[in-house]
Design a protein around this motif. Sequence first.
Motif, short mmCIF file in Angstrom:
data_model
loop_
_atom_site.label_atom_id
_atom_site.label_comp_id
_atom_site.label_asym_id
_atom_site.label_seq_id
_atom_site.Cartn_x
_atom_site.Cartn_y
_atom_site.Cartn_z
N SER A 132 0.83 -1.20 0.00
CA SER A 132 0.00 0.00 0.00
C SER A 132 0.86 1.25 0.00
O SER A 132 0.57 2.23 -0.71
CB SER A 132 -0.92 -0.01 1.23
OG SER A 132 -1.65 1.19 1.32
N LEU A 133 1.95 1.22 0.77
CA LEU A 133 2.83 2.38 0.86
C LEU A 133 3.41 2.76 -0.50
O LEU A 133 3.56 3.94 -0.82
CB LEU A 133 3.96 2.09 1.85
CG LEU A 133 4.95 3.23 2.14
CD1 LEU A 133 4.24 4.38 2.85
CD2 LEU A 133 6.11 2.73 3.00
N VAL A 134 3.74 1.76 -1.33
CA VAL A 134 4.33 2.05 -2.64
C VAL A 134 3.28 2.05 -3.76
O VAL A 134 3.61 2.15 -4.94
CB VAL A 134 5.46 1.05 -2.99
CG1 VAL A 134 6.56 1.10 -1.96
CG2 VAL A 134 4.93 -0.37 -3.16
N GLY A 135 2.00 1.93 -3.37
CA GLY A 135 0.92 2.02 -4.35
C GLY A 135 0.76 0.82 -5.24
O GLY A 135 0.37 0.94 -6.40
N SER A 138 -3.02 -3.27 -5.88
CA SER A 138 -3.74 -3.95 -6.95
C SER A 138 -2.86 -4.92 -7.74
O SER A 138 -3.36 -5.72 -8.54
CB SER A 138 -4.36 -2.93 -7.91
OG SER A 138 -3.36 -2.15 -8.52
N ALA A 139 -1.54 -4.84 -7.53
CA ALA A 139 -0.61 -5.71 -8.27
C ALA A 139 -0.11 -6.87 -7.42
O ALA A 139 0.75 -7.62 -7.86
CB ALA A 139 0.58 -4.89 -8.76
N ALA A 140 -0.67 -7.05 -6.24
CA ALA A 140 -0.15 -8.04 -5.29
C ALA A 140 -0.08 -9.45 -5.87
O ALA A 140 0.87 -10.19 -5.60
CB ALA A 140 -0.99 -8.04 -4.02
N SER A 141 -1.05 -9.84 -6.70
CA SER A 141 -1.10 -11.21 -7.21
C SER A 141 -0.40 -11.37 -8.56
O SER A 141 -0.32 -12.49 -9.08
CB SER A 141 -2.55 -11.66 -7.33
OG SER A 141 -3.25 -10.85 -8.25
N LEU A 142 0.13 -10.29 -9.11
CA LEU A 142 0.77 -10.36 -10.42
C LEU A 142 2.19 -10.88 -10.30
O LEU A 142 2.82 -10.82 -9.24
CB LEU A 142 0.79 -8.98 -11.07
CG LEU A 142 -0.57 -8.33 -11.35
CD1 LEU A 142 -0.38 -6.96 -12.01
CD2 LEU A 142 -1.44 -9.23 -12.22
N GLY A 150 9.06 0.76 -13.58
CA GLY A 150 8.88 1.54 -12.36
C GLY A 150 8.15 0.77 -11.28
O GLY A 150 8.49 0.87 -10.09
N MET A 151 7.16 -0.02 -11.68
CA MET A 151 6.42 -0.83 -10.70
C MET A 151 7.31 -1.90 -10.09
O MET A 151 7.21 -2.21 -8.90
CB MET A 151 5.20 -1.45 -11.37
CG MET A 151 4.13 -0.44 -11.77
SD MET A 151 2.80 -1.17 -12.75
CE MET A 151 1.87 -2.05 -11.49
N LYS A 152 8.20 -2.48 -10.90
CA LYS A 152 9.14 -3.47 -10.36
C LYS A 152 10.05 -2.84 -9.31
O LYS A 152 10.33 -3.45 -8.27
CB LYS A 152 9.98 -4.07 -11.49
CG LYS A 152 9.20 -4.98 -12.42
CD LYS A 152 10.05 -5.40 -13.61
CE LYS A 152 9.24 -6.20 -14.63
NZ LYS A 152 10.03 -6.53 -15.83
N GLN A 153 10.52 -1.62 -9.57
CA GLN A 153 11.38 -0.96 -8.59
C GLN A 153 10.61 -0.61 -7.33
O GLN A 153 11.14 -0.67 -6.22
CB GLN A 153 12.01 0.30 -9.19
CG GLN A 153 13.23 0.03 -10.06
CD GLN A 153 14.36 -0.64 -9.29
OE1 GLN A 153 14.33 -1.83 -8.99
NE2 GLN A 153 15.39 0.13 -8.98
N ARG A 154 9.32 -0.25 -7.47
CA ARG A 154 8.51 0.00 -6.29
C ARG A 154 8.30 -1.28 -5.49
O ARG A 154 8.32 -1.27 -4.25
CB ARG A 154 7.16 0.60 -6.71
CG ARG A 154 7.26 2.08 -7.02
CD ARG A 154 6.22 2.55 -8.00
NE ARG A 154 4.86 2.33 -7.57
CZ ARG A 154 3.80 2.43 -8.36
NH1 ARG A 154 3.95 2.75 -9.64
NH2 ARG A 154 2.58 2.22 -7.90
#
Length: 271
Positions: A132-135, A138-142, A150-154
């Motif tokens: 949640s902190l890194v937004g 919604s990607a938790a199960s991916l 950028g999402m990978k670095q988050r």
Amino acid sequence: MGTRAVNAAETVEAGVRLTDISLAYGDGAGGRPVLQGVNFTLRPDDFVCVLGPSGCGKSSLLHIIAGYLRPTEGTVRINGVLHTRPDPQVGVVFQHHNLFPWLSISENVAFGLRMAGIPRKERMRRTADYLSLVGLESAASLLPHQLSGGMKQRAALARTLAAEPSIVLMDEPFSALDALTRESMQQHLIGIWQRTRTCIFFITHDVDEALLLGRRIMVMQPGPGRFVEDFENPLCQAEIGLPLHELRAAKEYIPLRQRLMMSIAGDRTES
């Protein structure tokens, strides 16, 4: 300039202290000195950006703080305790995310906690909190391949933060990202630091990135590696809250940027 010098001899009860750190590769007269007589402290809520030319020892210094590399001389103490090997107190985020491709994002974030024996309920709570902190709720199960760079670095940052370290070391973590994604990640990181106040030691080659992110800026020079600048950044966005375009238009921005460029290049003349 409005900058305030930071005394390397300042003592703090908590935080990170490096004392007389030197490093040489090779033995005897043929050894190559990489770092020499490095002394500084990091406060528990510092956000330090480290600049310097290639080969000045920035990454070697980070590896020493991480416990991956033993200095030839000197000591590292974290919260007053001698630090000589990798430890959960020190989190590291590299240029590449290093996520396990066969694990979901939530499983990647929880992996280190599971290895540390953290009970399942606590692992689940921390994983959810830091996603949640890194937004990335919604990607938790991916899987990692389903995420942007950028999402990978988050996700990598969430994995590091979930261990709740005393300090997070970041070695040019955004350098492989495109300009728009990099700026987005910088804003994410500012928001995360404002909420957690975790000590961050951030290596970058980008002067503008250092001026945006750093609460404190340090500059290294080679031959062997040592610090030639160490001061509080009057333009730290997390502290003054200016939008990026206003920050770059501030009267202090260009003189301070020029000062840092000259310092990196080896010219220590004050602007």
